[in-house]
Design a protein around this motif. Structure first.
Motif, short mmCIF file in Angstrom:
data_model
loop_
_atom_site.label_atom_id
_atom_site.label_comp_id
_atom_site.label_asym_id
_atom_site.label_seq_id
_atom_site.Cartn_x
_atom_site.Cartn_y
_atom_site.Cartn_z
N TYR A 70 0.83 -1.21 0.00
CA TYR A 70 0.00 0.00 0.00
C TYR A 70 0.87 1.26 0.00
CZ TYR A 70 -3.16 3.64 1.62
OH TYR A 70 -3.87 4.81 1.74
N GLN A 71 1.94 1.23 0.78
CA GLN A 71 2.80 2.40 0.87
C GLN A 71 3.50 2.67 -0.46
OE1 GLN A 71 2.73 4.31 3.54
NE2 GLN A 71 1.36 2.85 4.56
N ILE A 72 4.00 1.64 -1.12
CA ILE A 72 4.69 1.87 -2.39
C ILE A 72 3.68 2.25 -3.47
CG2 ILE A 72 4.67 -0.51 -3.29
CD1 ILE A 72 7.73 1.77 -3.28
N TRP A 73 2.45 1.72 -3.39
CA TRP A 73 1.40 2.12 -4.35
C TRP A 73 1.08 3.60 -4.18
CZ3 TRP A 73 -3.54 3.88 -2.98
CH2 TRP A 73 -4.40 4.10 -4.06
N VAL A 463 9.08 3.67 3.94
CA VAL A 463 9.18 2.43 3.16
C VAL A 463 10.61 1.91 3.20
CG1 VAL A 463 9.09 1.46 0.84
CG2 VAL A 463 7.23 2.91 1.65
N PHE A 464 11.59 2.80 3.06
CA PHE A 464 13.00 2.37 3.08
C PHE A 464 13.36 1.77 4.43
CE2 PHE A 464 17.47 3.29 4.02
CZ PHE A 464 18.08 2.62 2.98
N VAL A 465 13.03 2.47 5.51
CA VAL A 465 13.38 1.98 6.85
C VAL A 465 12.64 0.68 7.16
CG1 VAL A 465 13.19 2.50 9.32
CG2 VAL A 465 13.95 4.27 7.72
N PHE A 466 11.39 0.60 6.79
CA PHE A 466 10.59 -0.61 7.04
C PHE A 466 11.19 -1.80 6.30
CE2 PHE A 466 6.50 -3.03 6.20
CZ PHE A 466 6.39 -3.51 7.49
N THR A 467 11.56 -1.61 5.04
CA THR A 467 12.13 -2.70 4.24
C THR A 467 13.47 -3.16 4.81
OG1 THR A 467 11.04 -1.84 2.26
CG2 THR A 467 12.85 -3.40 1.94
N MET A 468 14.34 -2.22 5.16
CA MET A 468 15.65 -2.59 5.70
C MET A 468 15.52 -3.27 7.07
SD MET A 468 17.64 -1.91 3.30
CE MET A 468 19.15 -2.33 4.16
N THR A 469 14.53 -2.86 7.84
CA THR A 469 14.30 -3.51 9.14
C THR A 469 13.89 -4.96 8.95
OG1 THR A 469 13.64 -1.42 10.15
CG2 THR A 469 12.93 -3.44 11.26
N ILE A 470 12.96 -5.20 8.05
CA ILE A 470 12.51 -6.57 7.77
C ILE A 470 13.67 -7.41 7.24
CG2 ILE A 470 10.98 -7.97 6.33
CD1 ILE A 470 9.53 -6.51 8.55
#
Length: 641
Positions: A70-73, A463-470
């Motif tokens: 949803y965030q990237i959309w 989105v960047f921080v969330f992806t790197m955290t995962i």
């Protein structure tokens, strides 16, 4: 005249001990992928709440993926989503789902480790050893390996089993697929020397095939058809495997207690790393591996997978259900099943049997590849084998978790080209909007980061921080879990040294990621183009290559990185800076591989306590014995004229 009495003839020398026992044939029919029914009902040994566990992992992964999607959309939707943006969204969602499942599974493993769970299947290393009533065969397949190294490891295992007092319940088989005449002769001599050293001709056997049909899977299947009838269980080893006698006896006892189990897979600890690359791999496996293994064991339950070695298998179940068919079509997709272990596990589960992984049971070890080059060579064969599984996925009657294993194996190799495509598409969109053309290559001040931040600054950062955290959380969780394990923490050098090791491992992994991405993407393309991987002998200790070999393997990659860097800098220095992690990994591929393949940096890091693991700080008896035997046998070999 005195009569002459003839002296009695000298006694005949004793007949040499047979290399093999009497045959006890067992039927092992070839299985069909077009016929079969899905097993119904709950297995007696299955833990409770398996549906809930799987809903947590798969549902949690889906929720995280939907949030990120949803965030990237939202970032892309501004002026409508065009073809490139739709492709970016599709790639992002697929790759995020991949890392989200790994994250949720790792969280499950982390929580399970912290909760100090009861031993799975009662396999506790602290309980008394069970008395065994059945016989187990230990099978060690080999293919052009160093015989002295091979038989030193086998002797260490034999002596460890003998120390349990139940050696009479085990027979040891070396199953050779060796093709080189010099190695064949050395194997036979080393086996005879092993029998002489141990004084045992009743439980040590050697067989060499002249026909290497179906590779390792065919090697095991041929033994089952000839000798399997005498052994209710067989324990499969690799040429670099080591296992303690305690662990082997406990596994055999568990097979006796649980008649619905066909396979128990241990979690081997990677040991004996000398090069920088090997030590980095063994540290990551020892610190991050447990939470991953406990997580997947928690939600896989009785539908666990098989990794091809350091596992015990019920012989009758394997014979009845795991006969591998030839895949239709031409190589590389058709023919012999290369990654046989996943398929054998799926067929065993289809046959109504349980399969478990027991990551909490110690005493199982293996060795990793000594260099990135060796890992990528092995990985190329695995790539072909896993892509072959596309032909197995639609097989009739497979359990859905078995199909999931096969799908994950296939996806593992498509992620590399997908990451590359995501990066290129994420670059192409801002370049297109900036007006890049053949007549306008230079875009002063252009930066992809600035373009994406302009769409929605806060959302882009989120989105960047969330992806790197995962992506990085499993490493951090593994480190935190290690801190709660006193013996593991001390064995890894303490909290500070292990933290430094984690940072260095992350940095080196980031530098090697572009190399791996490039080679894996090329491997996928080669398989799709019809190029077979072959069957190469694995190197165990030395990972170095001469300069000519490095240039041959990585010279093209270096030139590609220089070309990318030159084009990026011509467009904009900011673009070159943005792409620098990938460009540097490619341009520096030769020195990176040379440095990580060498022993000297690995030894220096060991002296200062970086990448240390408990098994080298205080080696278990079986590891110390194998190392001592290898050193002695090597010294004897070098002393020979």
């Amino acid at each position: 005249m005195e009569s002459v009495i003839a002296a009695p003839p000298p006694p005949a020398p004793p007949a040499p001990a047979p290399l093999l026992p009497a045959e006890t044939p067992m039927a092992m029919p070839i299985q069909s992928l077009r016929e079969g029914s899905t097993p119904r009902g709950r297995l007696p040994s299955a833990p409770s709440g398996m549906a809930w566990r799987r809903a947590c992992v798969i549902g949690g992964s889906a929720v995280l993926t939907l949030v990120a999607a949803y965030q990237i959309w939202w970032l892309l939707r501004g002026g409508g989503i065009d073809l490139l943006e739709a492709l970016l969204l599709l790639l992002f969602v697929a790759l995020f789902a991949w890392i989200a499942q790994a994250f949720v599974s790792a969280v499950a493993g982390f929580l399970r480790l912290l909760s100090r769970p009861h031993a799975r299947l009662g396999l506790s290393p602290h309980d008394p050893l069970p008395p065994l009533s059945t016989r187990t065969a230990l099978l060690m397949p080999t293919y052009n390996e160093d015989p002295e190294r091979l038989f030193a490891g086998l002797q260490a295992i034999y002596e460890s089993v003998a120390a349990t007092g139940q050696a009479d319940r085990f027979d040891f088989f070396v199953l050779s697929d060796t093709t080189r005449p010099a190695v064949q002769a050395a194997e036979e001599a080393a086996f005879a020397a092993l029998r002489e050293r141990l004084g045992d001709t009743r439980r040590l056997f050697y067989r060499r095939r002249t026909d290497n049909a179906e590779r390792k899977a065919g090697n095991i299947a041929e033994w089952v058809r000839r000798f399997g009838g005498a052994y209710p269980q067989m324990l499969i080893l690799d040429a670099d495997s080591l296992m303690t006698g305690d662990t082997i006896v406990r596994l055999a006892g568990t097979m006796e207690r649980y008649p619905d189990i066909a396979l128990i897979q241990t979690f081997p600890v990677v040991v004996n790393g000398n090069t920088l690359f090997a030590r980095m791999q063994q540290f990551s496996g020892r610190v991050y591996g447990p939470i991953v293994a406990h997580g997947i064991a928690w939600w896989h339950g009785p539908e666990s997978n098989y990794w091809g070695h350091n596992a015990i298998i019920r012989t009758a179940a394997f014979a009845a259900h795991a006969g591998l068919p030839e895949l239709r079509g031409h190589k590389p997709f058709g023919g012999t099943v290369l990654s046989h272990d996943f398929v054998e596990a799926a067929l065993l589960r289809r046959g109504g049997w349980a399969l478990y992984m027991v990551p909490g049971l110690p005493g199982s070890y293996e060795e990793g590849p000594p260099s990135l080059t060796d890992m990528l060579v092995r990985d190329r064969r695995w790539c072909q084998g896993n892509l072959q599984h596309a032909a197995v996925l639609p097989a009739k009657g497979l359990h859905w978790v078995s199909r999931w294993h096969l799908l994950i194996g296939i996806g593992q190799y498509f992620t590399a080209p997908m990451w590359a495509m995501l990066m290129l598409v994420g670059l192409a969109i801002p370049l297109y909007h900036a007006g890049l053309s053949w007549g306008n290559i230079s875009l002063s001040g252009f930066s992809p980061t600035a373009f994406w931040r302009a769409q929605d600054p806060e959302r882009f950062v989120w989105v960047f921080v969330f992806t790197m955290t995962i992506l990085l959380a499993p490493k951090v969780l593994g480190y935190v879990a290690m801190l709660f394990d006193r013996n593991l923490r001390r064995g890894c050098g303490g909290a500070l040294r292990s933290f430094a090791s984690m940072l260095l491992e992350t940095l080196l992994a980031a530098l090697m990621a572009p190399i791996t991405m490039y080679v894996q993407s090329r491997g996928v393309a080669e398989v799709l183009a019809g190029r077979d991987s072959g069957w190469e002998t694995q190197r165990r200790d030395d990972g170095t290559l001469p300069l000519s070999g490095l240039l041959r393997s990585y010279g093209g990659m270096t030139l590609f990185g220089l070309l990318m860097g030159g084009i990026a800098y011509a467009i904009s220095p900011a673009l070159a800076a943005w792409m620098s992690p990938v460009i540097l990994g490619l341009v520096l591929s030769i020195p990176i591989v040379a440095l990580t393949s060498a022993r000297a940096p690995g030894r220096w890091l060991r002296r200062i306590g970086i990448f240390r693991i408990p098994e080298e700080a205080t080696p278990p008896t079986v590891l110390a014995r194998a190392s001592s035997l290898r050193a002695n046998l090597h010294a004897q070999g070098t002393d020979k004229p």
